[in-house]
Write a protein that holds these residues in place. Structure first.
Motif, PDB file in Angstrom:
ATOM      1  N   ALA A  60      -3.405  -1.349   0.113  1.00 17.82           N
ATOM      2  CA  ALA A  60      -4.161  -0.708   1.198  1.00 17.82           C
ATOM      3  C   ALA A  60      -3.230   0.017   2.156  1.00 17.82           C
ATOM      4  O   ALA A  60      -3.545   1.113   2.638  1.00 17.82           O
ATOM      5  CB  ALA A  60      -4.987  -1.757   1.949  1.00 17.82           C
ATOM      6  N   GLY A  61      -2.076  -0.579   2.443  1.00 20.34           N
ATOM      7  CA  GLY A  61      -1.094   0.071   3.309  1.00 20.34           C
ATOM      8  C   GLY A  61      -0.585   1.362   2.704  1.00 20.34           C
ATOM      9  O   GLY A  61      -0.371   2.360   3.403  1.00 20.34           O
ATOM     10  N   ASN A  62      -0.409   1.362   1.380  1.00 17.73           N
ATOM     11  CA  ASN A  62       0.055   2.559   0.684  1.00 17.73           C
ATOM     12  C   ASN A  62      -0.979   3.677   0.746  1.00 17.73           C
ATOM     13  O   ASN A  62      -0.672   4.812   1.114  1.00 17.73           O
ATOM     14  CB  ASN A  62       0.374   2.218  -0.774  1.00 17.73           C
ATOM     15  CG  ASN A  62       0.840   3.429  -1.567  1.00 17.73           C
ATOM     16  OD1 ASN A  62       1.696   4.194  -1.123  1.00 17.73           O
ATOM     17  ND2 ASN A  62       0.283   3.610  -2.741  1.00 17.73           N
TER      18      ASN A  62
ATOM     19  N   PHE B 173      -5.809   4.244  10.168  1.00 11.73           N
ATOM     20  CA  PHE B 173      -4.878   4.429   9.055  1.00 11.73           C
ATOM     21  C   PHE B 173      -3.416   4.250   9.475  1.00 11.73           C
ATOM     22  O   PHE B 173      -2.607   3.693   8.726  1.00 11.73           O
ATOM     23  CB  PHE B 173      -5.055   5.819   8.432  1.00 11.73           C
ATOM     24  CG  PHE B 173      -6.403   6.030   7.814  1.00 11.73           C
ATOM     25  CD1 PHE B 173      -6.935   5.113   6.923  1.00 11.73           C
ATOM     26  CD2 PHE B 173      -7.153   7.167   8.119  1.00 11.73           C
ATOM     27  CE1 PHE B 173      -8.183   5.312   6.345  1.00 11.73           C
ATOM     28  CE2 PHE B 173      -8.392   7.376   7.544  1.00 11.73           C
ATOM     29  CZ  PHE B 173      -8.919   6.448   6.661  1.00 11.73           C
ATOM     30  N   ILE B 174      -3.076   4.720  10.677  1.00  8.61           N
ATOM     31  CA  ILE B 174      -1.689   4.636  11.152  1.00  8.61           C
ATOM     32  C   ILE B 174      -1.244   3.180  11.267  1.00  8.61           C
ATOM     33  O   ILE B 174      -0.165   2.804  10.787  1.00  8.61           O
ATOM     34  CB  ILE B 174      -1.538   5.349  12.514  1.00  8.61           C
ATOM     35  CG1 ILE B 174      -1.821   6.847  12.364  1.00  8.61           C
ATOM     36  CG2 ILE B 174      -0.135   5.133  13.070  1.00  8.61           C
ATOM     37  CD1 ILE B 174      -1.913   7.588  13.685  1.00  8.61           C
ATOM     38  N   ASP B 175      -2.084   2.357  11.884  1.00 10.10           N
ATOM     39  CA  ASP B 175      -1.744   0.940  12.049  1.00 10.10           C
ATOM     40  C   ASP B 175      -1.706   0.209  10.719  1.00 10.10           C
ATOM     41  O   ASP B 175      -0.836  -0.634  10.484  1.00 10.10           O
ATOM     42  CB  ASP B 175      -2.759   0.257  12.982  1.00 10.10           C
ATOM     43  CG  ASP B 175      -2.610   0.715  14.419  1.00 10.10           C
ATOM     44  OD1 ASP B 175      -1.467   0.917  14.852  1.00 10.10           O
ATOM     45  OD2 ASP B 175      -3.634   0.876  15.102  1.00 10.10           O
ATOM     46  N   ILE B 176      -2.642   0.512   9.837  1.00  8.86           N
ATOM     47  CA  ILE B 176      -2.689  -0.164   8.537  1.00  8.86           C
ATOM     48  C   ILE B 176      -1.450   0.175   7.713  1.00  8.86           C
ATOM     49  O   ILE B 176      -0.853  -0.700   7.075  1.00  8.86           O
ATOM     50  CB  ILE B 176      -3.977   0.216   7.779  1.00  8.86           C
ATOM     51  CG1 ILE B 176      -5.190  -0.330   8.526  1.00  8.86           C
ATOM     52  CG2 ILE B 176      -3.951  -0.324   6.351  1.00  8.86           C
ATOM     53  CD1 ILE B 176      -6.521   0.187   8.006  1.00  8.86           C
ATOM     54  N   ALA B 177      -1.059   1.446   7.735  1.00  7.57           N
ATOM     55  CA  ALA B 177       0.144   1.863   7.000  1.00  7.57           C
ATOM     56  C   ALA B 177       1.381   1.137   7.513  1.00  7.57           C
ATOM     57  O   ALA B 177       2.286   0.803   6.743  1.00  7.57           O
ATOM     58  CB  ALA B 177       0.334   3.372   7.112  1.00  7.57           C
ATOM     59  N   SER B 178       1.407   0.864   8.819  1.00  7.75           N
ATOM     60  CA  SER B 178       2.559   0.210   9.431  1.00  7.75           C
ATOM     61  C   SER B 178       2.502  -1.313   9.278  1.00  7.75           C
ATOM     62  O   SER B 178       3.469  -1.942   8.849  1.00  7.75           O
ATOM     63  CB  SER B 178       2.630   0.572  10.914  1.00  7.75           C
ATOM     64  OG  SER B 178       3.656  -0.134  11.566  1.00  7.75           O
ATOM     65  N   GLU B 179       1.362  -1.905   9.628  1.00  2.00           N
ATOM     66  CA  GLU B 179       1.227  -3.361   9.638  1.00  2.00           C
ATOM     67  C   GLU B 179       1.137  -3.962   8.238  1.00  2.00           C
ATOM     68  O   GLU B 179       1.506  -5.117   8.029  1.00  2.00           O
ATOM     69  CB  GLU B 179      -0.025  -3.763  10.438  1.00  2.00           C
ATOM     70  CG  GLU B 179       0.048  -3.432  11.913  1.00  2.00           C
ATOM     71  CD  GLU B 179       1.131  -4.210  12.641  1.00  2.00           C
ATOM     72  OE1 GLU B 179       1.355  -5.390  12.288  1.00  2.00           O
ATOM     73  OE2 GLU B 179       1.766  -3.634  13.549  1.00  2.00           O
ATOM     74  N   TYR B 180       0.643  -3.198   7.296  1.00  2.00           N
ATOM     75  CA  TYR B 180       0.451  -3.721   5.937  1.00  2.00           C
ATOM     76  C   TYR B 180       1.299  -2.955   4.920  1.00  2.00           C
ATOM     77  O   TYR B 180       0.878  -2.707   3.798  1.00  2.00           O
ATOM     78  CB  TYR B 180      -1.030  -3.667   5.556  1.00  2.00           C
ATOM     79  CG  TYR B 180      -1.885  -4.550   6.427  1.00  2.00           C
ATOM     80  CD1 TYR B 180      -1.972  -5.924   6.196  1.00  2.00           C
ATOM     81  CD2 TYR B 180      -2.601  -4.023   7.503  1.00  2.00           C
ATOM     82  CE1 TYR B 180      -2.750  -6.739   7.005  1.00  2.00           C
ATOM     83  CE2 TYR B 180      -3.378  -4.825   8.318  1.00  2.00           C
ATOM     84  CZ  TYR B 180      -3.447  -6.188   8.064  1.00  2.00           C
ATOM     85  OH  TYR B 180      -4.213  -6.997   8.878  1.00  2.00           O
TER      86      TYR B 180
END
Length: 254
Positions: free
Chosen positions: A128-130, A116-123
């Motif tokens: 999905a990032g939200n 979740f941490i990487d997805i929130a940052s990368e996207y």
């Protein structure tokens, strides 16, 4: 006399007609002057106008390919990435053992997959990032890492009927657990008022009422408990609400 009135009437109409023509002429003159000024302004600023119109066209033409070839594929990619850590999050909610390990796998990822941490940052900027911010916040809350929980939940935004108030209320829970009841009360009230339904609204009104009791804001607590009783009588929180109303009533009279 009848003839006199008839003649006089015609004379007045003629006079009115002259005035009407004069007024009409003034209106047309004004319109002509306005049109003339507008034409002069357009001629004077035509270069700027064409530049602005050109920029608008370029922005529109750029936006369409961006949506189709960049944003849409990125949204799909982010959604696919989210499926991996969500499995661990869901397992943690169903399991009674190794919950912390599952939550950490969801947060940090594994086997080369994003958490979740990487997805929130990368996207960032994608749906999905939200929502990765939401899952990360709830995961940190369950791990009792309250500061991180608050940070991620604050980043999450939603119009969802349930997730939006639950995220706000979870921030209230985090503040409550770090002994900041004033902030907890503030977020419980925000969560209760964010959406009006028979689940999240009475739930956070109830939490707000109990927090107000702890803060010795007995009148406020009484108001909140009475609101549950009157507005959400079929909710779970309303089942024993009379007990809490009695406590708040008694405390407010001390």
């Amino acid at each position: 006399m009848a003839t006199y009135k008839k003649t006089g009437s015609k004379a007045k109409k003629k006079h009115a007609s002259v005035e009407d023509k004069s007024t009409t002429a003034e209106v047309f003159n004004t319109l002509d002057e306005t049109a003339s000024r507008s034409e002069k302004w357009v001629i004077k600023n035509q270069k700027t106008i064409f530049i602005v119109l050109g920029l608008i066209v370029v922005l529109i033409l750029s936006y369409l390919p961006y949506q189709k070839y960049i944003k849409a594929p990125k949204e799909k990619e982010a959604a696919n990435e989210l499926a991996f850590p969500k499995v661990y999050f869901d397992e943690a909610n169903k399991s009674s053992v190794a919950v912390d390990s599952l939550l950490n796998l969801g947060l940090n990822g594994a086997d080369g997959k994003y958490g979740f941490i990487d997805i929130a940052s990368e996207y960032k900027g994608t749906k999905a990032g939200n929502i990765a911010n939401y899952y990360a916040g709830i995961s940190y809350l369950k791990l009792k890492n309250y500061k991180q929980a608050i940070d991620y939940l604050e980043k999450y935004s939603s119009e969802d009927e349930l997730l939006a108030p639950i995220a706000k209320g979870a921030i209230g829970d985090a503040f409550s657990d770090i002994n900041q009841p004033e902030d907890a009360l503030d977020y419980y009230l925000k969560a209760a008022d964010l959406r009006d339904n028979n689940f999240s609204t009475p739930l956070f009104l109830f939490k707000a009422g109990n927090t107000a009791m702890d803060l010795e804001q007995y009148s406020k607590a009484l108001e909140l408990f009475n609101r549950i009783k009157s507005d959400y009588p079929t909710s779970d929180e309303a089942k024993n609400i009379d007990i809490y109303i009695s406590k708040a009533t008694y405390a407010s009279k001390k």
